[in-house]
Design an enzyme around this catalytic site. Structure first.
Site, PDB file in Angstrom:
ATOM      1  N   SER A 296       6.578   3.284  13.171  1.00 41.31           N
ATOM      2  CA  SER A 296       5.288   3.407  13.530  1.00 41.31           C
ATOM      3  C   SER A 296       4.751   4.137  14.799  1.00 41.31           C
ATOM      4  CB  SER A 296       4.442   2.008  13.489  1.00 41.31           C
ATOM      5  OG  SER A 296       3.388   2.130  14.048  1.00 41.31           O
TER       6      SER A 296
ATOM      7  N   ASP B 121      11.765 -12.672  -1.228  1.00 36.41           N
ATOM      8  CA  ASP B 121      11.632 -12.265   0.126  1.00 36.41           C
ATOM      9  C   ASP B 121      12.979 -11.623   0.911  1.00 36.41           C
ATOM     10  OD1 ASP B 121      10.380 -14.607   2.993  1.00 36.41           O
ATOM     11  OD2 ASP B 121      11.538 -12.618   3.047  1.00 36.41           O
TER      12      ASP B 121
ATOM     13  N   LYS C  61       2.086  -5.956   9.220  1.00 32.59           N
ATOM     14  CA  LYS C  61       1.750  -4.727   9.986  1.00 32.59           C
ATOM     15  C   LYS C  61       0.415  -4.476  10.665  1.00 32.59           C
ATOM     16  CE  LYS C  61      -1.206  -2.548   6.880  1.00 32.59           C
ATOM     17  NZ  LYS C  61      -2.170  -1.271   6.746  1.00 32.59           N
TER      18      LYS C  61
ATOM     19  N   LYS D 231       8.700  -2.848  15.683  1.00 33.79           N
ATOM     20  CA  LYS D 231       9.152  -1.447  15.287  1.00 33.79           C
ATOM     21  C   LYS D 231       9.952  -0.906  16.129  1.00 33.79           C
ATOM     22  CE  LYS D 231       7.016  -1.258  11.132  1.00 33.79           C
ATOM     23  NZ  LYS D 231       7.783  -1.676   9.997  1.00 33.79           N
TER      24      LYS D 231
ATOM     25  N   TYR E 245       3.320  -6.126  17.007  1.00 37.36           N
ATOM     26  CA  TYR E 245       3.827  -5.455  15.829  1.00 37.36           C
ATOM     27  C   TYR E 245       4.593  -4.186  16.282  1.00 37.36           C
ATOM     28  CZ  TYR E 245       3.223  -1.695  12.609  1.00 37.36           C
ATOM     29  OH  TYR E 245       3.584  -0.616  11.671  1.00 37.36           O
TER      30      TYR E 245
ATOM     31  N   ARG F 198     -10.502  -4.050  20.998  1.00 39.85           N
ATOM     32  CA  ARG F 198      -9.870  -5.120  20.354  1.00 39.85           C
ATOM     33  C   ARG F 198      -8.336  -5.025  20.974  1.00 39.85           C
ATOM     34  NH1 ARG F 198      -7.883  -3.626  14.095  1.00 39.85           N
ATOM     35  NH2 ARG F 198      -6.909  -1.763  15.129  1.00 39.85           N
TER      36      ARG F 198
ATOM     37  N   SER G  10       0.483  -8.409  -0.688  1.00 44.19           N
ATOM     38  CA  SER G  10       0.430  -7.272  -1.818  1.00 44.19           C
ATOM     39  C   SER G  10       0.014  -8.189  -3.104  1.00 44.19           C
ATOM     40  CB  SER G  10       1.658  -6.472  -1.738  1.00 44.19           C
ATOM     41  OG  SER G  10       2.862  -7.137  -2.238  1.00 44.19           O
TER      42      SER G  10
ATOM     43  N   TYR H 235       0.780  -1.293   0.089  1.00 41.92           N
ATOM     44  CA  TYR H 235      -0.026   0.011  -0.022  1.00 41.92           C
ATOM     45  C   TYR H 235       0.711   1.421  -0.288  1.00 41.92           C
ATOM     46  CZ  TYR H 235      -3.289   3.257   2.178  1.00 41.92           C
ATOM     47  OH  TYR H 235      -3.906   4.545   2.331  1.00 41.92           O
TER      48      TYR H 235
HETATM   49  C1  WQD Z   1      -7.838   2.256  14.267  1.00 39.75           C
HETATM   50  C2  WQD Z   1      -8.887   2.415  14.967  1.00 39.75           C
HETATM   51  C3  WQD Z   1      -9.406   0.016  15.991  1.00 39.75           C
HETATM   52  C4  WQD Z   1     -11.063  -1.768  12.317  1.00 39.75           C
HETATM   53  C5  WQD Z   1      -2.563   1.016  12.093  1.00 39.75           C
HETATM   54  C6  WQD Z   1      -1.834   0.150  11.289  1.00 39.75           C
HETATM   55  C7  WQD Z   1      -0.317   0.026  11.794  1.00 39.75           C
HETATM   56  C8  WQD Z   1       0.275   1.400  12.052  1.00 39.75           C
HETATM   57  C9  WQD Z   1      -0.557   2.296  12.860  1.00 39.75           C
HETATM   58  C10 WQD Z   1       1.758   2.104  10.251  1.00 39.75           C
HETATM   59  C11 WQD Z   1      -8.749   1.500  16.118  1.00 39.75           C
HETATM   60  C12 WQD Z   1     -10.768   0.694  15.097  1.00 39.75           C
HETATM   61  C13 WQD Z   1     -10.371  -0.736  13.203  1.00 39.75           C
HETATM   62  C14 WQD Z   1     -12.454  -2.246  12.520  1.00 39.75           C
HETATM   63  C15 WQD Z   1     -12.597  -0.467  14.259  1.00 39.75           C
HETATM   64  N1  WQD Z   1       0.521   1.989  10.857  1.00 39.75           N
HETATM   65  N2  WQD Z   1     -11.277  -0.396  14.203  1.00 39.75           N
HETATM   66  N3  WQD Z   1     -13.246  -1.547  13.474  1.00 39.75           N
HETATM   67  O1  WQD Z   1      -4.570  -0.288  14.820  1.00 39.75           O
HETATM   68  O2  WQD Z   1      -3.989   2.335  14.672  1.00 39.75           O
HETATM   69  O3  WQD Z   1      -2.782   0.490  12.932  1.00 39.75           O
HETATM   70  O4  WQD Z   1      -1.765   2.535  12.029  1.00 39.75           O
HETATM   71  O5  WQD Z   1       2.839   1.641  10.755  1.00 39.75           O
HETATM   72  O6  WQD Z   1       0.443  -0.627  10.452  1.00 39.75           O
HETATM   73  O7  WQD Z   1      -2.434  -0.940  11.144  1.00 39.75           O
HETATM   74  O8  WQD Z   1      -5.019   1.084  12.753  1.00 39.75           O
HETATM   75  O9  WQD Z   1      -6.982   0.849  11.159  1.00 39.75           O
HETATM   76  O10 WQD Z   1      -6.666  -1.199  12.590  1.00 39.75           O
HETATM   77  O11 WQD Z   1      -7.491   0.900  13.786  1.00 39.75           O
HETATM   78  O12 WQD Z   1     -13.395  -0.086  15.356  1.00 39.75           O
HETATM   79  O13 WQD Z   1     -12.860  -2.921  11.734  1.00 39.75           O
HETATM   80  O14 WQD Z   1     -10.150   2.013  14.320  1.00 39.75           O
HETATM   81  O15 WQD Z   1      -9.938  -0.319  17.092  1.00 39.75           O
HETATM   82  O16 WQD Z   1      -9.449   2.124  17.236  1.00 39.75           O
HETATM   83  P1  WQD Z   1      -4.211   1.034  14.018  1.00 39.75           P
HETATM   84  P2  WQD Z   1      -6.790   0.310  12.580  1.00 39.75           P
END
Ligand code: WQD
Length: 339
Positions: free
Chosen positions: A126, A60, A86, A155, A151, A297, A38, A13
């Site tokens: 991150s 890889d 990620k 990082k 995760y 979660r 991807s 992405y």
């Molecule tokens: C965001 C919010 C969930 C899905 C991401 C990347 C990670 C890093 C940081 C770069 C949270 C809520 C989510 C759903 C929901 N980026 N949610 N329902 O966990 O902050 O991590 O950003 O390094 O790689 O994954 O992002 O979009 O999973 O969650 O309520 O179906 O949305 O609980 O509060 P996250 P996310």
């Protein structure tokens, strides 16, 4: 002569958007991606945007022999390392896959870079490594709380591995970019966020619900200590994020780095809750999103958003696109481009 930039995870992405940004900045991007998260189809889509097929190796990064062969075939002037698993939630369920993949790939890459005297690295870090920081917004000096997920831990350890390597090898110049939450898609809608299987991230799940591909969005908890009870994140347009990588590389090439290891927060400086994302999306798409409140979660941090002063003043970068633009582009990608 164009500088060769090796982009690990370049079909992913953020990687694919960075390939486009590198090309537009006059670099020659070389992609290495095993397509574990991807699609090869992205190579065709990147080609449509930049007008030629970039060099691509389906290796890889953990495979040292294959990785070394790339460095033996090309002078690699710089490396941007995206290749990693990620998903915060998935890492709680499969921790060993995350430690193996994310750390083995980084150590292998650093070994091969040193053995081939390739010295310039941009590392995909991150904001999740801040954990539940007491102070918001977070700066690069904010003390790191205990990692809330494997995760985030990979990082944090990744940054420490790079710092130790830079201390041992002054020729290595590295910049870690601590991303906040990348969302949105390229204006062409040819590339965007395309998770394999069920999206773990909020925005792709949300747009799939809006498109009728999924029944409803489950909001992971609304009993947090935030204004509306849902978690807060600093969402950043993936195109702005890609630009930050180009500027970080240019900083090294221009000899402006103040030490051989630097660190920048790459966010907008604005926090948005899950419910705010839903209401903003509904306003821009004119589509109602069916959702229900579910349990928290595991691995989620409550709130995090960036103090962007250092990136703005030292790196000379700042986010240009707002949440509405991000969500408009995510919706356009869902309707027109998604694969
Ligand atoms: C965001 C919010 C969930 C899905 C991401 C990347 C990670 C890093 C940081 C770069 C949270 C809520 C989510 C759903 C929901 N980026 N949610 N329902 O966990 O902050 O991590 O950003 O390094 O790689 O994954 O992002 O979009 O999973 O969650 O309520 O179906 O949305 O609980 O509060 P996250 P996310």
């Amino acid at each position: 002569m164009k500088k060769n930039i090796l982009v690990t995870g370049g079909l992913g992405y953020i990687g694919s958007h960075t390939i486009v940004a590198l090309h537009e900045a006059g670099f020659n991007p070389i992609i290495i991606d095993n397509c574990s998260n991807s699609s090869y189809n992205f190579l065709n889509r990147i080609t449509k945007i930049i007008g030629y097929v970039p060099l691509y190796y389906s290796y890889d990064v953990c495979d040292k022999k294959s990785l070394d062969s790339v460095f033996k075939s090309h002078t690699i002037d710089g490396v941007i390392h995206f290749a990693a698993f990620k998903s915060v939630g998935d890492s709680v369920i499969n921790p060993l896959q995350y430690y193996r993949n994310n750390l083995d790939s980084l150590v292998t890459l650093l070994e091969v870079m040193q053995e081939n005297e390739s010295a310039n690295l941009i590392f995909s870090s991150s904001c999740s490594l801040y954990g539940n920081a007491k102070q918001q917004p977070v700066t690069e000096e904010t003390p790191l709380e205990k990692s809330q997920s494997p995760y985030a831990h990979t990082k944090q350890v990744g940054e420490e591995i790079i710092i130790a390597t830079c201390l041992a090898n002054p020729k290595l110049k590295a910049i870690s970019l601590r991303y906040f939450n990348p969302i949105g898609a390229h204006s062409s809608a040819l590339i965007g966020e395309s998770p394999l299987g069920v999206p773990s991230n909020l925005i792709p799940y949300l747009t799939q619900v809006a498109a009728g591909l999924r029944d409803e969005l489950l909001v992971h908890g609304n009993d947090y200590d935030t204004p509306d009870g849902t978690c807060i994140r600093d969402y950043i347009h993936v195109v702005d994020l890609a630009e930050a990588h180009v500027m970080a590389l240019q900083r090294i090439f221009d000899g402006k780095h103040q030490s051989n290891y630097e660190l920048f927060n790459i966010g907008t400086g604005k926090g948005s809750s899950v419910l705010e994302c839903i209401t903003t999306f509904e306003a821009v798409s004119k589509v109602n999103v069916k959702y229900k409140i579910g349990p928290r979660r595991a691995g989620d941090i409550v709130k995090v958003w960036a103090d962007t002063k250092k990136a703005n003043t030292v790196l000379g970068w700042e986010a240009k696109l707002d949440l509405k633009s991000m969500l408009e582009s995510a919706w356009k990608w869902q309707l027109e481009g998604n694969i």
